[in-house]
Motif scaffolding. Structure first.
Motif, PDB file in Angstrom:
ATOM      1  N   ALA B   2      -6.552  -8.701   4.620  1.00 32.17           N
ATOM      2  CA  ALA B   2      -7.095  -8.097   4.890  1.00 32.17           C
ATOM      3  C   ALA B   2      -8.596  -8.314   4.098  1.00 32.17           C
ATOM      4  CB  ALA B   2      -6.678  -6.955   4.180  1.00 32.17           C
ATOM      5  N   SER B  86       3.134  -4.459   5.475  1.00 25.72           N
ATOM      6  CA  SER B  86       3.370  -3.311   6.860  1.00 25.72           C
ATOM      7  C   SER B  86       2.547  -2.438   6.567  1.00 25.72           C
ATOM      8  CB  SER B  86       3.865  -2.411   6.109  1.00 25.72           C
ATOM      9  OG  SER B  86       3.694  -0.972   5.123  1.00 25.72           O
ATOM     10  N   ALA B  87       2.389  -1.597   7.760  1.00 24.45           N
ATOM     11  CA  ALA B  87       0.439  -0.952   7.891  1.00 24.45           C
ATOM     12  C   ALA B  87      -0.126   0.010   7.201  1.00 24.45           C
ATOM     13  CB  ALA B  87       0.711   0.150   9.431  1.00 24.45           C
ATOM     14  N   ASN B  88       0.784  -0.272   6.211  1.00 19.17           N
ATOM     15  CA  ASN B  88       0.343   0.994   5.344  1.00 19.17           C
ATOM     16  C   ASN B  88      -0.779   0.656   4.522  1.00 19.17           C
ATOM     17  OD1 ASN B  88       2.169   2.542   5.097  1.00 19.17           O
ATOM     18  ND2 ASN B  88       3.628   2.453   3.578  1.00 19.17           N
ATOM     19  N   ALA B  89      -0.459  -1.303   4.550  1.00 22.04           N
ATOM     20  CA  ALA B  89      -2.193  -2.401   3.453  1.00 22.04           C
ATOM     21  C   ALA B  89      -3.416  -1.687   4.086  1.00 22.04           C
ATOM     22  CB  ALA B  89      -1.460  -3.327   3.531  1.00 22.04           C
ATOM     23  N   THR B  90      -3.189  -2.277   5.865  1.00 21.32           N
ATOM     24  CA  THR B  90      -4.391  -1.858   6.245  1.00 21.32           C
ATOM     25  C   THR B  90      -4.163  -1.188   8.125  1.00 21.32           C
ATOM     26  OG1 THR B  90      -6.085  -3.039   7.508  1.00 21.32           O
ATOM     27  CG2 THR B  90      -4.620  -4.851   6.134  1.00 21.32           C
ATOM     28  N   PRO B  91      -4.676  -0.671   8.289  1.00 19.55           N
ATOM     29  CA  PRO B  91      -4.846  -0.722  10.189  1.00 19.55           C
ATOM     30  C   PRO B  91      -3.947  -1.729  10.853  1.00 19.55           C
ATOM     31  CG  PRO B  91      -5.888   0.842   9.398  1.00 19.55           C
ATOM     32  CD  PRO B  91      -6.387  -0.096   8.286  1.00 19.55           C
ATOM     33  N   LEU B 142       3.187  -3.942   0.115  1.00 19.88           N
ATOM     34  CA  LEU B 142       2.211  -2.020   0.724  1.00 19.88           C
ATOM     35  C   LEU B 142       1.500  -2.379   0.603  1.00 19.88           C
ATOM     36  CD1 LEU B 142       5.611  -0.331  -1.144  1.00 19.88           C
ATOM     37  CD2 LEU B 142       5.394  -0.131   1.425  1.00 19.88           C
ATOM     38  N   GLU B 143       0.918  -2.800  -0.398  1.00 23.22           N
ATOM     39  CA  GLU B 143      -0.716  -2.604  -0.644  1.00 23.22           C
ATOM     40  C   GLU B 143      -1.070  -4.286  -1.085  1.00 23.22           C
ATOM     41  OE1 GLU B 143      -1.614   0.387  -3.562  1.00 23.22           O
ATOM     42  OE2 GLU B 143      -3.660   0.191  -2.323  1.00 23.22           O
ATOM     43  N   CYS B 144      -2.797  -4.462  -0.123  1.00 24.68           N
ATOM     44  CA  CYS B 144      -3.402  -5.630  -0.569  1.00 24.68           C
ATOM     45  C   CYS B 144      -5.060  -5.530  -0.816  1.00 24.68           C
ATOM     46  CB  CYS B 144      -3.531  -6.623   1.258  1.00 24.68           C
ATOM     47  SG  CYS B 144      -2.400  -7.242   1.811  1.00 24.68           S
ATOM     48  N   LEU B 216      -9.948  -8.605  -4.013  1.00 27.44           N
ATOM     49  CA  LEU B 216     -10.423  -8.678  -2.759  1.00 27.44           C
ATOM     50  C   LEU B 216     -12.075  -9.108  -2.379  1.00 27.44           C
ATOM     51  CD1 LEU B 216      -8.451  -6.219  -0.820  1.00 27.44           C
ATOM     52  CD2 LEU B 216      -8.319  -8.402  -0.701  1.00 27.44           C
TER      53      LEU B 216
END
Lengths: 245, 289
Positions: B2, B86-91, B142-144, B216
């Motif tokens: 991401a 997981s798609a939660n982090a980014t579509p 879960l999140e990037c 990031l």
């Protein structure tokens, strides 16, 4: 099943609840900063996380864009450590694909998609711990996440499961009750207008009992609605206080 | 991975700031963001941990199952890693989008744990050549928010520390067939020794200096990074260069020294927190999120 009574003579279930009682529901909104909307819900031991991105421009093929409304894209995924026995694939298997389609159907009925033509709304749901009522926890979490994202909906979508044992309808089944093999109904309801967004039933149930079971599920959905509404109001109150209004 | 889109002006701002030892959020070049570690979050597992490092959120679950030992190591159990972006982090991670990143992380984890001293796999053996414990370590992204590898290694170490494997007894009857008996007491279990499990430190080269724990935005400005796997004693077990840019040997040696220093500090703090959480036992507050 020998040795395990799903409903005792005094009217208590395996985990000590009454027939129409829900498991403890705890929810939080706005758990992820980067997503447009996110929510986390715990129903008993079932933990679900929902994240919403959108509405945004179509990703991938432009040809799939609908000219008059938004496309709702869902993905249901279970963590490999969520079930008692380790699951090899988080998503892509038949059960997950089926639940993905159900979620899509449910939310297309509730979200006002006519307001966002040619765009896409992504709803991703993740189950962190599965103890029965996976689909229902997902729908409840996704409702909160959609509200958190500010996407207009007709009404909350509240879901609950119901079963039928010894002439008594049970609300909000846990894993043990689901695995026992009796009839189960999963219901997704828009509470204010009493409209059913999704109804699914497994196993065999005499049609005379169907109305009772759907009644029990509707009542459970309305109880869930009360909890979710309170969660949303508390969250909005907290956010506006922080913003200094 | 991401990524964010940064303008040239923003990149220049970040690079100049780092040259003056001042990062955008006020940290020094060798400081980590606030790390939150919580163990025993998922009840279906033998051990679990959740790590929040700034905006990076990782959940690790360890499941211990019985299996047959591998042919080349009949007296040992083994670890199997699996990463789910997981798609939660980014579509972009929807469907099979996250598989490339997941494979990269899994391969790095296998390399780190391939050295014999990391985990005592001999203690995972029940019956040589027949039965052993297999630890399935599942990582859920879960999140990037930058610095994935560090957060994942901390979470894996915490989850392995939290893992409780039930004690088994092997009973042999007259015909020679063996039966495995699980102990009745749910608290009777073996714990793993995670002293030698290493942590990953990622050093990103931005301008002419290197930083630890890049966000990031900082990762978007860095041309090359060095991934080091450091044990609690400061020994380097694995090294990998990431990124499109090139590093000259001088910088690599400098980064290695920084990595070892930072790694030792990280290990001591992590061990302190894990021991403190352990000692609180059932009275601790669950932040479960």
């Amino acid at each position: 099943m020998a040795g395990l009574e799903l409903l005792s003579d005094e009217g208590y279930r395996v985990d000590g609840r009454r027939a129409g009682e829900l498991r403890k529901v705890r929810a939080r909104m706005g758990v992820f900063a980067k997503a447009d909307g996110s929510a986390y819900i715990e129903q008993g031991n079932t933990k679900a996380l929902a994240v919403v991105y959108g509405p945004h421009e179509m990703r991938g093929s432009r040809s799939k864009a609908l000219h008059d409304r938004a496309l709702v894209n869902c993905q249901y995924s279970m963590a490999t450590f969520s079930t008692g026995e380790r699951k090899r694939r988080p998503h892509g298997d038949r059960k997950s694909s089926e639940l993905t389609l159900h979620l899509k159907q449910t939310f297309e009925a509730a979200i006002l998609t006519q307001l966002y033509p040619r765009s896409q709304i992504d709803i991703y749901v993740q189950i962190l711990q599965a103890d029965g009522g996976n689909y229902c926890a997902c729908v409840n979490a996704a409702t909160l996440a959609t509200i958190d994202a500010g996407i207009p909906m007709r009404d909350y979508v509240c879901a609950s499961s119901a079963g039928f044992i010894e002439d008594t309808p049970l609300a909000d089944l846990n894993y043990v009750e689901e695995a026992a093999g009796g009839p189960q109904v999963a219901l997704a309801l828009l509470p204010k207008s009493d409209q059913i967004a999704l109804l699914e039933m497994n196993s065999r149930l005499h049609e005379d009992h169907l109305e009772q079971v759907i009644e029990a599920a509707s009542k459970a959905c309305k109880d869930v609605y009360a909890v979710l509404d309170q969660v949303v109001r508390d969250h909005v109150h907290e956010v506006t206080t922080l913003l200094g209004e | 991975m991401a990524s964010v889109v940064l303008s040239e002006a923003e990149k220049v701002y970040i690079v100049h700031g780092i040259q003056a030892d001042l990062r955008v959020d006020g940290r020094g070049c060798e400081d980590y963001r606030c790390i939150e570690v919580e163990t025993d979050v998922v009840s279906n597992t033998s051990g679990s941990a959740r790590v929040k490092l700034g905006h990076t959120d990782i959940l690790v679950g360890v499941k211990a199952e019985m299996g047959t030992p591998k042919l080349e190591n009949p007296n040992e159990g083994y670890l199997e890693f699996f990463v789910d972006c997981s798609a939660n982090a980014t579509p972009e991670f929807e469907g099979r989008g996250g598989e490339e990143l997941a494979t990269e992380i899994v391969n790095t984890l296998y390399r780190i744990f391939s050295s014999e001293s990391t985990i005592d796999v001999k203690s995972l053996c029940i019956n040589p050549r027949e039965h052993c414990w297999v630890l399935y370590v599942d990582v859920l992204l879960l999140e990037c928010g930058g610095n994935l590898f560090d957060a994942i290694s901390i979470a894996v170490k915490a989850a392995l520390f939290n893992t409780r494997i039930p004690k088994v007894r092997v009973l042999e009857d007259e015909e020679g067939s063996k039966e495995i008996e699980l102990s009745d007491d749910p608290y009777d279990c073996i714990r793993l020794n995670v002293e030698n499990v290493s942590c990953i430190i990622t050093l990103s080269k931005i301008g002419c200096r290197h930083v630890v724990d890049a966000t990031l935005q900082e990762e978007a400005c860095s041309l090359a990074s060095l991934l080091l796997s450091v044990t609690s004693r400061g020994t380097l077990t694995c090294m990998k260069k990431l990124g499109n840019g090139s590093l000259d040997p001088e910088s690599i040696f400098e980064m290695m020294e920084t990595g070892k220093r930072v790694g030792k500090k990280l290990h001591t703090s992590l061990q302190k927190i894990l021991d403190k959480e352990e000692s609180l036992g059932t009275t601790r507050q669950k932040v479960s999120d």
